[in-house]
Design a protein around this motif. Structure first.
Motif, short mmCIF file in Angstrom:
data_model
loop_
_atom_site.label_atom_id
_atom_site.label_comp_id
_atom_site.label_asym_id
_atom_site.label_seq_id
_atom_site.Cartn_x
_atom_site.Cartn_y
_atom_site.Cartn_z
N GLU A 77 -1.61 0.30 3.83
CA GLU A 77 -2.07 -0.71 5.18
C GLU A 77 -1.73 -1.95 4.88
O GLU A 77 -2.00 -2.42 3.99
CB GLU A 77 -3.75 -0.57 5.33
N LEU A 78 -1.34 -2.69 5.90
CA LEU A 78 -1.13 -4.11 5.88
C LEU A 78 -2.41 -4.85 6.04
O LEU A 78 -2.75 -5.01 7.26
CB LEU A 78 0.11 -4.91 6.72
N ILE A 79 -2.65 -5.58 5.09
CA ILE A 79 -3.98 -6.21 5.00
C ILE A 79 -3.70 -7.47 4.64
O ILE A 79 -3.61 -7.93 3.39
CB ILE A 79 -5.18 -5.57 4.11
N GLU A 80 -3.92 -8.55 5.40
CA GLU A 80 -3.66 -9.95 5.15
C GLU A 80 -4.79 -10.95 5.04
O GLU A 80 -4.61 -12.15 4.77
CB GLU A 80 -2.70 -10.55 6.16
N GLN A 81 -5.90 -10.13 5.04
CA GLN A 81 -7.08 -11.01 4.60
C GLN A 81 -7.81 -10.13 3.41
O GLN A 81 -7.87 -9.20 3.12
CB GLN A 81 -8.12 -10.91 5.63
N VAL A 82 -8.02 -11.21 2.41
CA VAL A 82 -9.04 -10.61 1.16
C VAL A 82 -10.13 -11.26 0.89
O VAL A 82 -10.23 -12.68 1.31
CB VAL A 82 -7.87 -10.61 -0.12
N LYS A 119 10.21 3.08 6.45
CA LYS A 119 9.60 2.19 7.56
C LYS A 119 8.22 1.62 6.82
O LYS A 119 7.29 2.39 6.87
CB LYS A 119 9.12 3.31 8.70
N ILE A 120 8.44 0.70 5.90
CA ILE A 120 7.58 0.00 5.35
C ILE A 120 6.33 -0.27 6.17
O ILE A 120 6.39 -0.73 7.40
CB ILE A 120 7.94 -1.43 4.73
N PHE A 121 5.12 0.01 5.49
CA PHE A 121 3.71 -0.30 6.32
C PHE A 121 3.66 0.63 7.77
O PHE A 121 2.90 0.44 8.47
CB PHE A 121 3.44 -1.66 6.50
N GLY A 122 4.46 1.70 7.47
CA GLY A 122 4.50 2.59 8.97
C GLY A 122 5.26 1.93 10.09
O GLY A 122 5.02 2.55 11.22
#
Length: 163
Positions: A77-82, A119-122
């Protein structure tokens, strides 16, 4: 002479050379993060651009998880908040963890995989090579924005060629 030239042209960059190149960029980006005053790292913005901390979170969401996906074949999953608690030291810890993750999963990528379509990150189609080059190019792009911020703050950024 001609066969030697064509052989040299076909060699290109090895996976280990590419990792070394990327880790040089990552080390430089880490020094840019370190150069920011805490408050400015999370809040400073010019011309509608995001604060540098938000750009770095994007980079964290791409690099480690992207290489893990390439190595394992499992969509990440592409998660851009940590969760960083507005602490630069936490971002630096996460940066170091991602660097270790890249090194760990890089070793699992077979040389023949680099030409494969993925297909990166789907969602983003390309080859393994093009995906990794995107990871690096995106980091360079955002680091350049960080350089602009540092200069506007009156801070000399690290020399870009010292990797």
């Amino acid at each position: 002479m001609e066969s030697t030239t064509s052989t040299l042209l076909e060699q290109g960059i090895t996976p280990s050379d590419l990792l070394k190149h990327w880790q040089g960029h990552r080390g430089l980006t880490r020094r840019v993060i370190e150069a920011f005053p805490e408050e400015a790292f999370f809040n400073y913005s010019i011309g509608g651009m995001r604060p540098f901390a938000e750009m770095v979170m994007e980079l964290l969401g791409i690099a480690g998880p992207g290489i893990k996906e390439i190595a394992t074949g499992k969509i990440q999953e592409l998660i851009e908040q940590v969760d960083h608690g507005n602490k630069k030291v936490k971002i630096l810890e996460l940066w170091d963890e991602a660097t270790n993750e890249i090194n760990t999963y890089w070793e699992q990528i077979k040389p023949e995989q680099f030409q494969q379509n993925i297909k990166i990150f789907g969602q983003y189609e390309g080859t393994v090579w093009s995906s990794i080059f995107y990871f690096i190019d995106n980091e360079i792009h955002h680091r350049g924005q960080g350089y602009v911020y540092l200069r506007a703050l009156g801070i000399e950024p690290p020399y870009f060629y010292e990797r």
